[in-house]
Scaffold this motif. Sequence first.
Motif, short mmCIF file in Angstrom:
data_model
loop_
_atom_site.label_atom_id
_atom_site.label_comp_id
_atom_site.label_asym_id
_atom_site.label_seq_id
_atom_site.Cartn_x
_atom_site.Cartn_y
_atom_site.Cartn_z
N LYS B 242 0.83 -1.21 0.00
CA LYS B 242 0.00 0.00 0.00
C LYS B 242 0.87 1.27 0.00
O LYS B 242 0.46 2.30 -0.52
N GLU B 243 2.08 1.16 0.54
CA GLU B 243 2.98 2.32 0.51
C GLU B 243 3.50 2.56 -0.90
O GLU B 243 3.55 3.69 -1.39
N ALA B 246 0.73 3.95 -3.09
CA ALA B 246 0.47 5.37 -2.79
C ALA B 246 1.54 6.26 -3.39
O ALA B 246 1.25 7.35 -3.91
N ASP B 247 2.79 5.79 -3.36
CA ASP B 247 3.88 6.59 -3.94
C ASP B 247 3.73 6.68 -5.46
O ASP B 247 3.94 7.75 -6.06
N LEU B 249 0.96 6.56 -7.10
CA LEU B 249 -0.18 7.44 -7.40
C LEU B 249 0.15 8.91 -7.14
O LEU B 249 -0.43 9.80 -7.78
N SER B 250 1.06 9.16 -6.20
CA SER B 250 1.40 10.57 -5.95
C SER B 250 2.04 11.18 -7.19
O SER B 250 1.92 12.37 -7.45
N ASP B 283 -11.02 6.66 -4.57
CA ASP B 283 -11.48 7.91 -3.95
C ASP B 283 -10.45 9.02 -3.95
O ASP B 283 -10.44 9.89 -3.10
N LEU B 284 -9.55 8.99 -4.95
CA LEU B 284 -8.61 10.12 -5.08
C LEU B 284 -9.32 11.30 -5.74
O LEU B 284 -10.01 11.14 -6.74
N ILE B 324 13.25 0.81 -2.26
CA ILE B 324 12.62 0.32 -1.02
C ILE B 324 12.89 -1.17 -0.95
O ILE B 324 12.07 -2.01 -1.36
N ARG B 345 11.86 3.16 3.10
CA ARG B 345 10.42 3.44 3.09
C ARG B 345 10.06 4.79 3.70
O ARG B 345 8.97 5.31 3.46
N TYR B 346 10.95 5.39 4.48
CA TYR B 346 10.63 6.70 5.06
C TYR B 346 11.00 7.85 4.13
O TYR B 346 10.75 9.00 4.42
N SER B 348 9.65 8.60 1.22
CA SER B 348 8.60 8.69 0.21
C SER B 348 8.82 9.98 -0.60
O SER B 348 9.26 10.99 -0.05
N GLU B 349 8.50 9.92 -1.88
CA GLU B 349 8.85 11.06 -2.74
C GLU B 349 8.37 12.42 -2.22
O GLU B 349 9.11 13.40 -2.32
#
Lengths: 421, 421
Positions: B242-243, B246-247, B249-250, B283-284, B324, B345-346, B348-349
Amino acid sequence: MRIVTEIENISLKRSVDAGTEEQRKSVIDIIKNVKRNGDQALIEYTKKWDGANLSSLLVREDEIAAAYDNVEKDMISIIKEAAANIKEYHQKQLKTSWDFTQENGSILGQRILPLDSVGVYVPGGTAAYPSSVLMNVIPAIVAGVDRIVMVSPPSENGTLPHAVLVAADIAGVKEIYKVGGAQAIAALAYGTESIENVDKIVGPGNIFVALAKREVFGDVAIDMIAGPSEIAIIADETAIAKEIAADLLSQAEHDERASSVLVTTSRKLAEEVSNEVEIQLRDLPRKEIAKKSVDQYGLIVVVKTLEEAVAVINTIAPEHLEIITENPSDILGNIRHAGSIFLGRYSSEPVGDYFAGTNHVLPTNGTARFSNPLNVDDFQKKSSVIQYSEAAFRENAHKIAKFARLEGLEAHARAIEARDL
Amino acid sequence: MRIVTEIENISLKRSVDAGTEEQRKSVIDIIKNVKRNGDQALIEYTKKWDGANLSSLLVREDEIAAAYDNVEKDMISIIKEAAANIKEYHQKQLKTSWDFTQENGSILGQRILPLDSVGVYVPGGTAAYPSSVLMNVIPAIVAGVDRIVMVSPPSENGTLPHAVLVAADIAGVKEIYKVGGAQAIAALAYGTESIENVDKIVGPGNIFVALAKREVFGDVAIDMIAGPSEIAIIADETAIAKEIAADLLSQAEHDERASSVLVTTSRKLAEEVSNEVEIQLRDLPRKEIAKKSVDQYGLIVVVKTLEEAVAVINTIAPEHLEIITENPSDILGNIRHAGSIFLGRYSSEPVGDYFAGTNHVLPTNGTARFSNPLNVDDFQKKSSVIQYSEAAFRENAHKIAKFARLEGLEAHARAIEARDL
């Protein structure tokens, strides 16, 4: 040479040859043809325009060896010494990767790597300058570029000039192709069967080369497209007229559109230099070029103070600047715009053109306001590195998400929040 | 998201919008008009295209003060903290002048100075990002640029977004004009009554801004013309789906033509991420943009080894790269081409987009092979300095003259010999 005392509106800017629509179309056709037909297109163009009938474009090792046999021993050692000087100066420019650790344990840094591959264009005929080979290749070598490819149009008998081959070998080029013009640029940008494509193309060339570089720009990096050359000299009454005149003419002989400007506080020097230029012009081999350059783009400006002289220089932002005054370094700090600065009478411009170690590929046409001599940075590239610590993330996650939402970028905020906090 | 195992011919290259002939002509007309009619042209265009009726383009101090009143206090302190982080990172990039003295007494050096003036373009509407203001302005501030001018198109009521004004003020901009489009670029390049021209123009913009930057290039410096944004992620089986989703999709929410690529050694992760992307898309707020981006330019590549993953990355040269994996720094050394690299993982872009301190203006569309994140060097320029000693001159004069004659440049040789030896 024309002498003026008016210091407003002095500019060395000359229009840059942007090529005709026909030339541009021809270049686009050439690029398409090279993309489609590869080496065959290169060989055909080389026959058509250079008159050379080649079966292979690569310069062979025996040709390099023969080149050494055909250049004077003395000359070879001068080229080697110049190359060593250029290498020494450029090594001082080399940047290395760095990083730093913050209190919260995060590490930020910058990786600095050489480009993978670089193409160097060397013009043919009388413009095939071995010094240019050294100046374009050595910064790439110092940067650590693994693959340096030289291209140059052959003469009708299918050869490149001996001194150019020797300079290339001394500089460290391992891969040289006999091909020039827009077709060589296309090969470097997109590759053919025998020439693998490169990441960046540097080196001067005629209008077809310049147009081709503009076309491929973006797919590969290119250096600046150089305009005609310039020298400006600041001199006071301690300067020697015949030396100043000779330096002005060394620029003027390059090109009818080259520009040579003297800015002096001494009316006497101005008049002496003007006379000396006429005298020295008489028996110069390239006097027709030099005379046109001096008549059209030569100028002597008489100013009241060295401060005024500096102001003139900062307005025109010359490619080369000589300061031949009693104390040249007194005014150096106020010079804001100049490609290469030569201090004192022993720093005649050819010292830098050939030998001292600085680069002779310089910003022209006023672009010294914002661009640089060719340098090692041009052959390195940088990446940022972020290793954010868990502590830093936990501390700042909500701020980052809030900033993202301020900009309406919800998925950015959710990427942060996807990490379980 | 599409999952593939074939690693040949993966490329993020998308064609760059070069504009239509009509757009190009329109831009040329606008530039001519601004050159001729100055402020009047700017005011008319701003009325015509932005719908704002202005008598003066300069943002007043009371508008800045009012902007602070209209941005949340928390948000202001986040912007200040981000600005401080960006400043800290970029200060590590600052280069200073240097010289060295040779045994023969000659001094060679490089002067490194800030540019005199820089223009920063900030797009209008929803693309008016305060973070971009920080990223474009702060490197220029750190370089020591004296005059930084911001331009941005106003809304119909003649204002600029509060957060943009606050970010500009925090970054250190003292001069902001309400003007956008090609007309703003023309004003920055050539000057008008109220806007003095600058030496370099940076910042993103629409196709008219991009075309105008291309037109004025050469008269002023410009930054790169950016393509659509990209992220590539290398992940192994230790990554959390999921991380990663999300990255990806960002990045995808930026632009329908943005590209998001996962390269993973884990088939399981590949499938989980593919599912997660579908779920998170639902739901974005910007789901239509993000979905088009993912469908067209999204890709999950399953590879056998991390070495293969690195090879894929070096082929595509992504703008952003996240690593990652269990030990991200193990493979960092083999990454040759990426604009900004995020480890673990910390990282994130969005951490780098907004806050950590590195720059978010990065090379896109494969150009990380040869170009750099926006950095302090982009706002400095260099001059070479040569102070040749009499001893060095006497020792080397004949070599320099000989080299000049090899190239057929007799006036160069005579300039050396004009000095009585």
